[in-house]
Design an enzyme around this catalytic site. Structure first.
Site, PDB file in Angstrom:
ATOM      1  N   ARG A  17       0.437  -1.247  -0.436  1.00 33.94           N
ATOM      2  CA  ARG A  17      -0.591   0.057  -0.287  1.00 33.94           C
ATOM      3  C   ARG A  17       0.840   1.562   0.045  1.00 33.94           C
ATOM      4  O   ARG A  17       0.179   2.118  -0.222  1.00 33.94           O
ATOM      5  CB  ARG A  17      -1.278  -0.180   1.254  1.00 33.94           C
ATOM      6  CG  ARG A  17      -0.329   0.292   2.465  1.00 33.94           C
ATOM      7  CD  ARG A  17      -1.061   0.083   3.568  1.00 33.94           C
ATOM      8  NE  ARG A  17      -0.632   0.024   4.595  1.00 33.94           N
ATOM      9  CZ  ARG A  17      -1.489  -0.617   5.641  1.00 33.94           C
ATOM     10  NH1 ARG A  17      -2.980  -0.641   5.832  1.00 33.94           N
ATOM     11  NH2 ARG A  17      -1.134  -0.999   7.234  1.00 33.94           N
ATOM     12  N   GLU A  65     -19.700   3.867  -2.501  1.00 33.21           N
ATOM     13  CA  GLU A  65     -19.412   3.141  -3.711  1.00 33.21           C
ATOM     14  C   GLU A  65     -19.447   3.515  -4.986  1.00 33.21           C
ATOM     15  O   GLU A  65     -19.285   3.438  -5.859  1.00 33.21           O
ATOM     16  CB  GLU A  65     -18.506   1.853  -3.110  1.00 33.21           C
ATOM     17  CG  GLU A  65     -17.416   1.624  -2.343  1.00 33.21           C
ATOM     18  CD  GLU A  65     -18.350   1.507  -0.778  1.00 33.21           C
ATOM     19  OE1 GLU A  65     -19.480   1.743  -0.474  1.00 33.21           O
ATOM     20  OE2 GLU A  65     -17.824   0.497   0.499  1.00 33.21           O
ATOM     21  N   PHE A  90     -15.780  -4.549  -1.864  1.00 34.88           N
ATOM     22  CA  PHE A  90     -16.577  -3.229  -2.629  1.00 34.88           C
ATOM     23  C   PHE A  90     -16.005  -2.789  -3.941  1.00 34.88           C
ATOM     24  O   PHE A  90     -17.384  -1.801  -4.645  1.00 34.88           O
ATOM     25  CB  PHE A  90     -16.248  -2.888  -1.411  1.00 34.88           C
ATOM     26  CG  PHE A  90     -16.427  -3.050   0.287  1.00 34.88           C
ATOM     27  CD1 PHE A  90     -17.775  -4.102   0.756  1.00 34.88           C
ATOM     28  CD2 PHE A  90     -16.078  -3.226   1.084  1.00 34.88           C
ATOM     29  CE1 PHE A  90     -18.141  -4.397   1.239  1.00 34.88           C
ATOM     30  CE2 PHE A  90     -16.219  -3.820   2.620  1.00 34.88           C
ATOM     31  CZ  PHE A  90     -17.365  -4.336   2.556  1.00 34.88           C
ATOM     32  N   ARG A 174      -2.891  -5.922   1.147  1.00 32.35           N
ATOM     33  CA  ARG A 174      -1.679  -4.117   2.054  1.00 32.35           C
ATOM     34  C   ARG A 174      -0.785  -3.983   2.303  1.00 32.35           C
ATOM     35  O   ARG A 174      -0.053  -3.163   1.483  1.00 32.35           O
ATOM     36  CB  ARG A 174      -3.094  -3.355   2.019  1.00 32.35           C
ATOM     37  CG  ARG A 174      -4.167  -3.185   1.485  1.00 32.35           C
ATOM     38  CD  ARG A 174      -5.315  -2.588   3.189  1.00 32.35           C
ATOM     39  NE  ARG A 174      -5.300  -3.427   3.571  1.00 32.35           N
ATOM     40  CZ  ARG A 174      -6.083  -3.440   4.847  1.00 32.35           C
ATOM     41  NH1 ARG A 174      -6.060  -1.930   5.236  1.00 32.35           N
ATOM     42  NH2 ARG A 174      -6.562  -4.141   5.516  1.00 32.35           N
TER      43      ARG A 174
END
Lengths: 300, 281
Positions: A17, A65, A90, A174
């Site tokens: 990330r 979203e 999502f 991540r």
């Protein structure tokens, strides 16, 4: 394409990330029309520390979203290059129709990051494990899926993704990933890298699975199948990319046409013909094409 | 104050849009008549003077944008675009035919003058806000007009947008709700219990203008002026309209998506021609 395999597969020094955040910020600093938005997960993806410094380029859409994808598509229509982010679930399941119609069908240019897909969701549990994200995104003809393997690949591919027009789904964990490539490696979207030569078994992997595949190869070697071949697709396992990477012409990456025809079938076909348990009679010519892209051998 | 001449011109334009849309429906024999007819007066205002556009240059950077979030009203938009010269009027007769540039729902990659692809309700609003944000970032003084259906306001995404636009200072957005109070399976209140759309937008921080007769060009123009005056907020103009307005066979029947016979279309067009003659007399 320039592959330099790492000597060992220790977890990298940098989190994926952090590299993502630095890479998009670098584009912003270079004056590119890159915008970075999120659905209240900037803290989770490491972008938050940059928000204050670049308020014109980095903004939050809140936990909405659907609107985030739509807004990004509208910004794309005005010539911007938006990067969106949410967790893999999502980023795909929740917004499938927005991604399809406002994005792909309208031929927009949005780069959607879905983080911690699949089992990477770890302690967030089953509700957060995107196990169908690739299947869903792959079904969209205009979509290119990219699954970076390690921090080196993230850093190399983010600018390339920004500079390649079209809808992208980037899936990555991540945290720190095992290092597969040395600094200085360069990747082509949709091009496979051969990480280990062999003839008995072909393993095609992407992202987190690459290190697992290399370990599997080591196990197979012990069992007597000592010539395994690992492929990794810098462009992910997407059908067009997959076929383009391993097809008769190793350089064929005109995936759009291929994908538009019959995506699912192409993918299966590609996997069957090139990786489906072929032994000595495998497609030597195809392997040769890919081999030339690889200048190093991964240790097992 | 708009001159009487201009109002007459816009009323004639609105009638011509209805006639051209009816020709589209007649050619294919079916279509979203109700929700197209209800917005022809708005189309006349927007494409008859309100919007800064250049039909010879549909992608002109400085233009005002229009997004038909209720994408099924494409035929009314196509009629206005053709009459303004974006493409030949004859092309209207290809509506929904194989290979047409005029699909049922608006598509920015097919039709000159269409700024965004719509059709899945709720989505056009978000893309309009993205376009508005993009215009602001590019320091353009363009307005972004977006038209919502009243039934469309049942979509959750609409209310994500309702939060977003005021929060991001998208003062260049002027939205409209085609408040005809009818959707496919009944009235808004019957189907899902949605009411008070204007009050809801006001509560979300929008500048709301209520138009008593959303089929009256004079009232529409006045509302747009008031929206532009409120420069500190995005505006939502509630157009109280009649679904199927001005179409003799469609008013007061189920008209969302209905068959249209040649005779019906001709009769409705004749009535509109008579109305035009009355205006010009």
């Amino acid at each position: 394409m320039k592959i330099i395999c790492a000597k060992n597969h220790e977890p990298g020094a940098r989190e994926m990330r952090a590299v993502y955040a630095q890479s998009v910020v670098k584009l912003i600093e270079a004056g590119e029309p890159v915008l970075v938005t999120d659905a209240d997960l900037m803290r989770a993806i490491g972008v938050l520390p940059y928000k204050e410094k670049y308020p014109d380029n980095i903004f939050d859409c809140g936990i909405a979203e659907s609107n985030m994808i739509g807004v990004a598509c509208g910004l794309s229509a005005e010539g911007f290059i938006p990067f969106t982010h949410s967790f893999g679930t999502f980023a795909t399941r929740r917004v499938m129709d927005q991604v399809f119609m406002s994005g792909a069908y309208a031929k927009m240019n949005v780069k959607m990051l879905g983080s911690d897909p699949g089992v990477c969701a770890a302690l967030n549990g089953g509700t957060h494990m995107a196990l169908e994200d690739v299947a869903m995104m792959r079904a969209i003809p205009e979509m290119t899926i990219v699954e970076p393997t390690d921090a080196v690949m993230v850093e190399d591919l983010i600018p390339k993704i920004a500079h390649t027009y079209g809808m992208f789904y980037i899936r990555m964990c991540r945290g720190k990933a095992e290092t597969i490539y040395e600094e200085g490696s360069e990747f082509d979207i949709g091009r496979a890298a051969l990480l280990r030569e062999g003839g008995d078994v072909t393993i095609i992997a992407a992202g987190r699975e690459v290190v697992e595949a290399l370990q599997a190869a080591a196990l197979l070697e012990k069992e007597g199948k000592d010539e395994s071949a690992n492929y990794e697709f810098s462009g992910g396992v997407f059908s067009g990319s997959c076929r383009g990477a391993s097809g008769p012409d190793g350089a064929d990456r005109h995936t759009g046409q291929v994908r538009r025809s019959r995506p699912g079938r192409r993918a299966q076909g590609a996997l069957r013909s090139d990786g489906g348990g072929h032994r000595r009679r495998g497609p030597e010519g195809r392997l040769q094409k890919v081999k030339r892209e690889c200048i190093g051998q991964c240790p097992v | 104050m708009v001159s009487k001449e201009k109002l007459k011109e816009l009323r004639l334009f609105a009638a011509d849009i209805r006639i051209a849309a009816l020709e589209e429906f007649k050619a294919i024999g079916v279509g979203h008549v109700g929700g197209s007819m209800s917005i022809c007066d708005l189309m006349a205002c927007l494409y008859g003077g309100v919007m800064r556009i250049d039909p010879s240059n549909p992608r002109w950077e400085q233009r005002d944008r229009f997004i038909m979030s209720k994408g099924h009203a494409g035929p009314a938009m196509y009629a206005a675009l053709a009459l303004r010269g974006y493409f030949d009027r004859e092309e209207l007769l290809t509506l929904n035919r194989p290979g047409t540039r005029l699909p049922s729902h608006t598509d920015c990659n097919r039709t000159p003058g269409v700024d965004m692809t719509t059709g899945s309700l709720g989505q056009g609003f978000s893309t309009a806000l993205g376009i508005a944000m993009g215009c602001k970032k590019k320091k353009l003084d363009s307005y972004v007009y977006v038209l919502l259906g009243d039934g469309e306001c049942e979509e959750g995404q609409i209310w994500e947008c309702a939060i977003f636009a005021p929060a991001k200072g998208l003062t260049n957005v002027i939205g409209f709700v085609d408040y005809n109070r009818l959707q496919i399976c009944g009235t808004l209140e019957e189907v899902a219990g949605l009411s008070g759309i204007g009050e809801k937008f006001a509560a979300f921080g929008w500048h709301v203008v209520d138009v008593a007769d959303g089929n009256d060009v004079e009232q529409i123009l006045e509302a747009i002026d008031r929206a532009k005056e409120a420069a500190d907020k995005p505006s939502m103009i509630i157009l109280n309209t009649k679904k199927g307005k001005g179409c003799s066979f469609a008013e007061d029947v189920f008209n969302h998506n209905m068959p249209v016979s040649a005779e019906q279309a001709e009769e409705a067009i004749a009535a509109l021609e008579a109305y035009k003659a009355g205006l010009m007399a």
